[in-house]
Design a protein around this motif. Structure first.
Motif, mmCIF file in Angstrom:
data_model
loop_
_atom_site.group_PDB
_atom_site.id
_atom_site.type_symbol
_atom_site.label_atom_id
_atom_site.label_comp_id
_atom_site.label_asym_id
_atom_site.label_seq_id
_atom_site.Cartn_x
_atom_site.Cartn_y
_atom_site.Cartn_z
ATOM 1 N N ARG A 137 1.159 -5.829 10.073
ATOM 2 C CA ARG A 137 0.651 -7.190 10.163
ATOM 3 C C ARG A 137 0.895 -7.753 11.559
ATOM 4 N NH1 ARG A 137 -0.734 -9.352 5.245
ATOM 5 N NH2 ARG A 137 0.345 -8.531 3.433
ATOM 6 N N ARG A 644 0.443 5.543 -0.817
ATOM 7 C CA ARG A 644 1.819 5.205 -1.188
ATOM 8 C C ARG A 644 1.864 4.674 -2.611
ATOM 9 N NH1 ARG A 644 5.004 4.306 3.558
ATOM 10 N NH2 ARG A 644 6.247 2.850 2.358
ATOM 11 N N GLU A 646 3.470 2.448 -4.142
ATOM 12 C CA GLU A 646 3.585 1.021 -4.440
ATOM 13 C C GLU A 646 2.283 0.259 -4.191
ATOM 14 O OE1 GLU A 646 5.178 2.817 -2.343
ATOM 15 O OE2 GLU A 646 5.567 1.846 -0.424
ATOM 16 N N LEU A 647 1.273 0.948 -3.692
ATOM 17 C CA LEU A 647 -0.012 0.295 -3.468
ATOM 18 C C LEU A 647 -0.761 0.206 -4.796
ATOM 19 C CD1 LEU A 647 -2.132 -0.774 -1.441
ATOM 20 C CD2 LEU A 647 -2.895 1.570 -1.142
ATOM 21 N N MET A 701 -8.834 4.566 2.261
ATOM 22 C CA MET A 701 -7.794 3.586 1.942
ATOM 23 C C MET A 701 -6.485 3.897 2.668
ATOM 24 S SD MET A 701 -9.264 1.378 0.083
ATOM 25 C CE MET A 701 -8.710 0.390 -1.280
ATOM 26 N N SER A 702 -6.260 5.172 2.965
ATOM 27 C CA SER A 702 -4.988 5.522 3.610
ATOM 28 C C SER A 702 -4.957 5.064 5.072
ATOM 29 C CB SER A 702 -4.753 7.033 3.535
ATOM 30 O OG SER A 702 -5.602 7.697 4.442
ATOM 31 N N ARG A 703 -6.109 4.682 5.623
ATOM 32 C CA ARG A 703 -6.144 4.175 7.006
ATOM 33 C C ARG A 703 -6.074 2.666 7.002
ATOM 34 N NH1 ARG A 703 -6.567 8.979 9.738
ATOM 35 N NH2 ARG A 703 -6.924 10.482 8.081
ATOM 36 N N GLY A 704 -5.139 2.117 6.288
ATOM 37 C CA GLY A 704 -4.997 0.688 6.056
ATOM 38 C C GLY A 704 -5.109 -0.145 7.302
ATOM 39 N N PRO A 705 -4.509 -1.266 7.379
ATOM 40 C CA PRO A 705 -3.645 -1.824 6.345
ATOM 41 C C PRO A 705 -4.441 -2.295 5.128
ATOM 42 C CG PRO A 705 -3.734 -3.246 8.269
ATOM 43 C CD PRO A 705 -4.552 -2.079 8.595
ATOM 44 N N VAL A 706 -3.907 -1.976 3.951
ATOM 45 C CA VAL A 706 -4.563 -2.347 2.708
ATOM 46 C C VAL A 706 -3.650 -3.292 1.935
ATOM 47 C CG1 VAL A 706 -5.429 -1.479 0.510
ATOM 48 C CG2 VAL A 706 -5.798 -0.159 2.580
ATOM 49 N N PRO B 41 9.208 -0.668 -1.956
ATOM 50 C CA PRO B 41 8.642 0.647 -1.673
ATOM 51 C C PRO B 41 9.621 1.746 -2.104
ATOM 52 C CG PRO B 41 8.554 -0.780 0.249
ATOM 53 C CD PRO B 41 9.348 -1.499 -0.785
ATOM 54 N N PRO B 45 9.683 2.312 4.551
ATOM 55 C CA PRO B 45 8.496 2.203 5.383
ATOM 56 C C PRO B 45 8.600 2.932 6.725
ATOM 57 C CG PRO B 45 9.181 0.073 4.546
ATOM 58 C CD PRO B 45 10.246 1.053 4.176
ATOM 59 N N GLU B 46 9.808 3.198 7.172
ATOM 60 C CA GLU B 46 9.945 3.855 8.475
ATOM 61 C C GLU B 46 9.539 5.328 8.420
ATOM 62 O OE1 GLU B 46 12.204 1.657 7.395
ATOM 63 O OE2 GLU B 46 11.563 0.167 8.855
ATOM 64 N N ILE B 49 4.191 8.980 5.239
ATOM 65 C CA ILE B 49 3.788 9.288 3.878
ATOM 66 C C ILE B 49 3.691 10.804 3.752
ATOM 67 C CG2 ILE B 49 2.046 8.825 2.127
ATOM 68 C CD1 ILE B 49 0.989 6.841 4.533
ATOM 69 N N GLN B 56 -4.200 12.738 9.338
ATOM 70 C CA GLN B 56 -4.295 11.681 10.346
ATOM 71 C C GLN B 56 -4.893 12.227 11.637
ATOM 72 O OE1 GLN B 56 -0.426 10.054 10.860
ATOM 73 N NE2 GLN B 56 -0.470 8.939 8.929
ATOM 74 N N GLU B 69 1.238 3.998 11.607
ATOM 75 C CA GLU B 69 0.106 3.252 12.146
ATOM 76 C C GLU B 69 -0.863 2.783 11.074
ATOM 77 O OE1 GLU B 69 -3.730 2.335 13.646
ATOM 78 O OE2 GLU B 69 -1.679 1.748 14.085
ATOM 79 N N HIS B 70 -1.189 3.631 10.118
ATOM 80 C CA HIS B 70 -2.290 3.283 9.227
ATOM 81 C C HIS B 70 -1.905 2.292 8.130
ATOM 82 C CE1 HIS B 70 -4.744 5.981 11.322
ATOM 83 N NE2 HIS B 70 -3.956 7.002 11.079
ATOM 84 N N TYR B 71 -0.670 2.267 7.758
ATOM 85 C CA TYR B 71 -0.198 1.317 6.760
ATOM 86 C C TYR B 71 -1.097 1.260 5.538
ATOM 87 C CZ TYR B 71 3.422 -0.296 9.803
ATOM 88 O OH TYR B 71 4.521 -0.355 10.573
ATOM 89 N N SER B 72 -1.121 2.334 4.777
ATOM 90 C CA SER B 72 -1.924 2.294 3.565
ATOM 91 C C SER B 72 -1.331 1.259 2.605
ATOM 92 C CB SER B 72 -1.964 3.660 2.897
ATOM 93 O OG SER B 72 -0.735 3.950 2.300
ATOM 94 N N TYR B 73 -0.132 0.825 2.886
ATOM 95 C CA TYR B 73 0.464 -0.232 2.083
ATOM 96 C C TYR B 73 1.085 -1.256 3.010
ATOM 97 C CZ TYR B 73 3.862 -2.579 -0.885
ATOM 98 O OH TYR B 73 4.585 -3.517 -1.543
ATOM 99 N N VAL B 74 0.675 -2.496 2.881
ATOM 100 C CA VAL B 74 1.392 -3.526 3.624
ATOM 101 C C VAL B 74 2.133 -4.385 2.625
ATOM 102 C CG1 VAL B 74 0.051 -3.681 5.731
ATOM 103 C CG2 VAL B 74 -0.735 -4.889 3.714
ATOM 104 N N GLU B 75 3.344 -4.703 2.974
ATOM 105 C CA GLU B 75 4.129 -5.502 2.045
ATOM 106 C C GLU B 75 3.480 -6.868 1.877
ATOM 107 O OE1 GLU B 75 8.442 -5.441 2.710
ATOM 108 O OE2 GLU B 75 8.060 -3.520 3.681
ATOM 109 N N PRO B 76 3.400 -7.322 0.641
ATOM 110 C CA PRO B 76 2.753 -8.609 0.398
ATOM 111 C C PRO B 76 3.509 -9.707 1.129
ATOM 112 C CG PRO B 76 3.238 -7.484 -1.662
ATOM 113 C CD PRO B 76 3.919 -6.717 -0.593
#
Lengths: 769, 176
Positions: A137, A644, A646-647, A701-706, B41, B45-46, B49, B56, B69-76
């Protein structure tokens, strides 16, 4: 002009009457006629010169823009993504950012100076920005002094245009916009006496004449800029002495009427500087975008010189095809500029050291965004006539996200290479939308990037297989008194007599029957038998009506085969259907165009958000639960081989008979993706929804950020611990207990033994048993 | 007593481990009372995946490769109701000015822009619906308000939206 001439002509005619014509020698008579004809011709030419030069000089094609990137603290974006986007927009990487269009990076902090842009809702100022990133972010957005900036919008990327029949494209610029050195370089190379001559230069004509006589043919033009402009602007492109004369006369006329500045500005916008397929690149403004991806204001001396060099022959000196030639030509232009005193010797020397700096053309002949542009054009042609689109300089703002478009194409092409290898017949399409707004963010219509042929995202209408099942289950869940997520369904073989000859006997994918299965399991595992049983119980007409409410407009079969996906839709239509699901039950048109503004920036038409509630939120909550189960435990779970855990996602796989179509439709909180894989000749592909289309989707989807789904329970929904096998209420910790949503009042009324006696006792019991 | 409780708790945990986890309740459900809380998670996160690195592609910049870099998951983001990001707030303020000047379409454009940043902000739907009602489009006003209602977590806003729906329906009745 005409008025000034006519009295002269009148005097002459009167003189001829008064005098004795008989006395005149033949030669004088002829001369007289010649002068009269000549003057008429001159008057005609003069009219032609003025007419073309006044008012609108060119048909300006409509320009199509991508969505601008919005920067704000908390935006889901990574530093690499921002850099990628800035690169697309021609930002120059530097160490120290000093001008608009420059960017620098230090670790997780990116500094840049944005360019200003006139948006439909106001002017966005150019400004210095410092963007710090953390964990996918934007962590903070400030100016260079550290003062927070609430919101900044980058200028939108120009993604294409709608060209007239002659395929001429241009981006008008004013003289004031031109960078330092460009005009001096142009004059140094093309017309040193521009400010002295009056349209033609006898000196250079004489020089050219000598060259041509000695060569025996027309080799050198000796044309002034004005003559070149006349040639391009008014005349066709053949070389003859007569036309040369005409050119000279018209050049003189042009100079009589208009200032040097006006002529120069017209020249700058007229000149042909490149070609992209059939699209002709005219004018320095567009050429700057075409070769460097930069606005003309930002060009360095070296880059300006490269463009000036192209005037002599855009094809011969094409820097992409002939970089050596182009470099030599550029350096020659720089030398001339130094010789004429335009820049210092030192600066010229430095400029000559620089690389060409030409950007890659996206997708070779075509354009990475060609499938998307196709969608935009189809919509525009419904609302505007061709004439307005190709000539009025309209500006069209779309929802296209350049980064998502890039990624969607990459994910599709790469995955197809992996799963289909050299089978070039294997094709695919992908649509990406925003679940909340229905904005179409990306559209891929072919395996190969930039291919502008058959647009499968819009035109491949294929059976959707199990993608239809959510409609079947939705029909059931809308009757909470009869169906809940744990209602047991029959999963046994069945045969339906369709007509006297035809029978329909759906089988499960694993060729097994599962006896009685809870409704949520039947959907998440995509069992065909139980879905058919359920659909028949509800009735085909009910499922048809639910499909209509989901936004499907095509004719639908009345046969029960509809229940397992005998409906044929394009990927875009599937996206519209799943959009209604992803938005929580609101139908909305998928939008590619947001706004059309005219050449002056006045909004002509908006395509606003419009929604229509089609399903109640609690029912959609239940469906989404089951579709999340598809991802976590059902046919979509291989997504988590890459993603991941948790997504939170929801989705559905689809496979049609004999593996002819491989589908996947799924969404997170911020993007909905629909993927189709198959062959144009409709032969089997050996791919299921999860072994084909899902792989494209999960790569994307893996190329987020999602952003993860956040299924917060809503009014009218209660969560209960239940024992799905028995259909009884249970408790946390009881064996096999699931925490599941129910529409208020539809939860089971019986309790399991474990709920009555407590989980520990239950656990001991199962231990002892 | 204390010991028994501890034993019970331990057994409870054991039961959870043995039987409860198959249903992943935390995957499907976010408790309403605690909007900030979310899944932790399972992988720090460090760390990259597993299995994702192979797919990649190389980043185009010269910066060192960032495995995340890609962050398939961003913390809400913690969603503190009633508190907006500065960006959304400034767009809302501008939309208010547009409404004041009776530039309704401009206000709509600004509010839609805000919704792209904060798609779950029910108040933005309320504002959008109000503009549509003001413009004499009660049908769209009602629908937009319903959309807001499906997202609203705030009682006051909930009531306001229902009131707006009632007004839109009345306006529809007048027109029809």
């Amino acid at each position: 002009m005409k008025k000034r001439k006519s009295p002269q002509r009148g005097r002459r005619q009167r003189a001829a009457k008064d005098g004795s014509i008989r006395w005149m020698p033949l030669i004088t008579k002829l001369l007289c006629v010649g002068v009269v004809v000549g003057l008429f011709l001159l008057a005609y030419l003069d009219g032609a010169v003025v007419e073309r030069f006044e008012g609108k000089k060119w048909a300006i094609p409509a320009k199509v823009y991508a969505t601008p990137l919005e920067l704000y603290s908390g935006a889901p974006l990574t530093a690499d993504s921002l850099l990628r986007q800035l690169k697309l927009q021609g930002y120059q990487p530097v160490i120290d950012v000093r001008r608009a269009g420059q960017v620098s990076r230090a670790g997780d902090v990116i500094s840049l100076r944005s360019r200003g842009f006139q948006f439909a809702d106001g002017y966005e100022e150019a400004q210095p920005l410092r963007v710090a990133f953390s964990r996918g972010r934007i962590q903070s957005l400030t100016d260079y002094e550290g003062r927070p900036v609430d919101l900044a919008r980058l200028e939108p990327l120009l993604i294409g245009g709608i060209y007239p029949a002659n395929n001429e494209d241009r981006l008008l610029v004013k003289l004031e916009q031109l960078p330092r050195g460009l005009v001096s370089a142009l004059l140094a190379v093309e017309d040193r006496e521009f400010y002295e001559h009056s349209g033609v230069s006898p000196k250079s004509i004489g020089r050219a004449f000598l060259v041509n006589v000695s060569a025996g043919k027309v080799r050198q033009g000796g044309s002034t800029l004005t003559q070149q402009l006349v040639k391009n602007f008014y005349l066709n492109d053949q070389r003859s002495l007569a036309r040369k004369g005409l050119e000279a006369v018209m050049a003189l006329l042009l100079e009589m009427h208009y200032s040097k500045e006006e002529i120069l500005e017209t020249y700058i916008n007229e000149v042909h500087l490149g070609q992209q397929g059939r699209r002709a690149i005219h004018g320095f403004g567009l050429a700057s975008q075409f070769y460097f991806g930069q606005p003309i204001e930002e060009l360095s001396i070296a880059r300006a010189a490269l463009l000036v060099g192209l005037v002599k022959g855009a094809s011969y000196y094409n820097p992409r095809r002939h970089p050596e030639r182009a470099l030599q030509r550029r350096n020659l232009v720089i030398d001339q500029l130094v010789a004429q005193g335009g820049v210092s010797k030192r600066e010229g020397g430095r400029a000559k050291q620089q690389p060409l700096g030409v950007i890659k053309q996206s997708g070779g002949q075509g354009n990475l965004n060609s499938a998307y542009l196709d969608l935009v054009k189809r919509q525009l042609r419904r609302d505007y006539n061709e004439q307005d689109l190709t000539s009025e300089g309209l500006r069209i703002f779309t929802s296209l996200s350049p980064l998502m478009q890039q990624q969607a194409q990459k994910s599709l092409s790469k995955t197809l290479d992996n799963v289909a290898g050299n089978d070039r017949q294997m094709q695919g399409a992908m649509v990406v939308t925003s679940p909340a707004s229905g904005d179409v963010l990306a559209l891929v219509g072919d395996r190969q990037a930039g291919y502008a042929g058959f647009n499968r995202a819009l035109d491949a209408v294929r059976p959707i297989g199990s993608l239809v099942k959510p409609a079947v289950y939705l029909s059931a869940l809308e009757k909470p008194k009869e169906y809940t997520l744990i209602t047991p369904l029959i999963d046994e073989p069945l045969t339906v007599q369709l007509s006297r000859e035809e029978q329909w006997s759906p089988k499960n994918y694993d060729r097994k029957s599962h006896g009685m299965v809870p409704l949520h399991v039947a959907l998440s595992r995509s069992y065909n038998q139980s879905s058919a049983w359920l659909g028949l119980e509800i009735g085909v007409p009910q499922v048809q009506s639910v499909l209509r409410r989901l936004g499907v407009h095509r004719p639908l079969t009345d046969y029960p085969s509809l229940l397992l996906g005998a409906a044929s839709l394009s990927p875009l239509e599937v996206a519209a259907m799943y959009q209604t699901i992803a938005s929580g039950g609101f139908q909305m048109p998928l939008r590619s165009i947001r706004e059309v503004v005219d050449a002056e920036g006045v909004p002509l038409r908006r395509y606003p958000l419009s929604v229509q509630q089609a399903f109640s939120p609690p029912v959609m909550h239940l469906l989404q639960y089951a579709m999340m189960e598809v991802m976590k435990e059902g046919t979509g779970r291989s997504a988590y081989a890459v993603l991941r855990p948790e997504l939170r996602l929801a989705g559905k796989t689809g496979t049609t008979n004999d593996f002819r179509d491989s589908w996947f439709a799924g969404y997170s909180a911020d993007r909905l993706g629909v993927v189709w894989l198959g062959r144009d000749d409709n032969k089997p592909t050996h791919l299921t929804g999860s072994s084909g289309a899902l792989k494209v989707w999960r790569d994307f989807m893996s190329r987020g950020p999602v952003e993860s789904l956040r299924p917060v329970p809503i009014e009218g929904i209660d969560y209960h611990w239940v024992e799905p096998a028995s259909g009884k209420l249970s408790s946390e910790g009881c064996k096999g207990a699931r925490y599941m949503p129910f529409i208020e009042g539809s939860e089971p009324d019986k309790s399991s033994v474990c709920r009555v006696r407590g989980p520990v006792v239950d656990w001991f019991r199962s231990w002892v048993d | 007593m204390l010991k028994r409780l501890q034993l019970k708790a331990a057994l409870g945990v054991a039961v959870l481990v043995l039987s409860g986890c198959a249903s992943h309740p935390e995957y499907y459900y976010v408790p309403e009372q605690d909007p900030g809380r979310d899944l932790k998670p399972e992988i720090e996160p460090e760390r990259p995946i597993p299995g994702a690195e192979a797919s990649q592609s190389k980043p185009e910049s010269q910066q060192p490769v960032d495995p995340e870099e890609h962050y398939s998951y961003v913390e809400p983001q913690p969603d503190v109701s009633g508190q907006r990001s500065g960006g959304v707030e400034s767009l809302v303020r501008r939309s208010e000015q547009s409404i004041g000047g009776q530039h309704y379409e401009e206000a709509v454009a600004l509010l839609e822009r805000a919704l792209r940043i904060a798609p779950n902000d029910a108040d933005l739907y309320y504002r959008l619906a109000s503009v549509r009602l003001q413009q004499g489009d009660p049908v769209q006003a009602e629908q937009l308000a319903r959309r807001g209602l499906s997202l609203s977590r705030d009682e006051q806003l909930h009531d306001d939206l229902e009131d707006l729906i009632a007004r839109a329906q009345a306006a529809k009745g007048d027109a029809g």
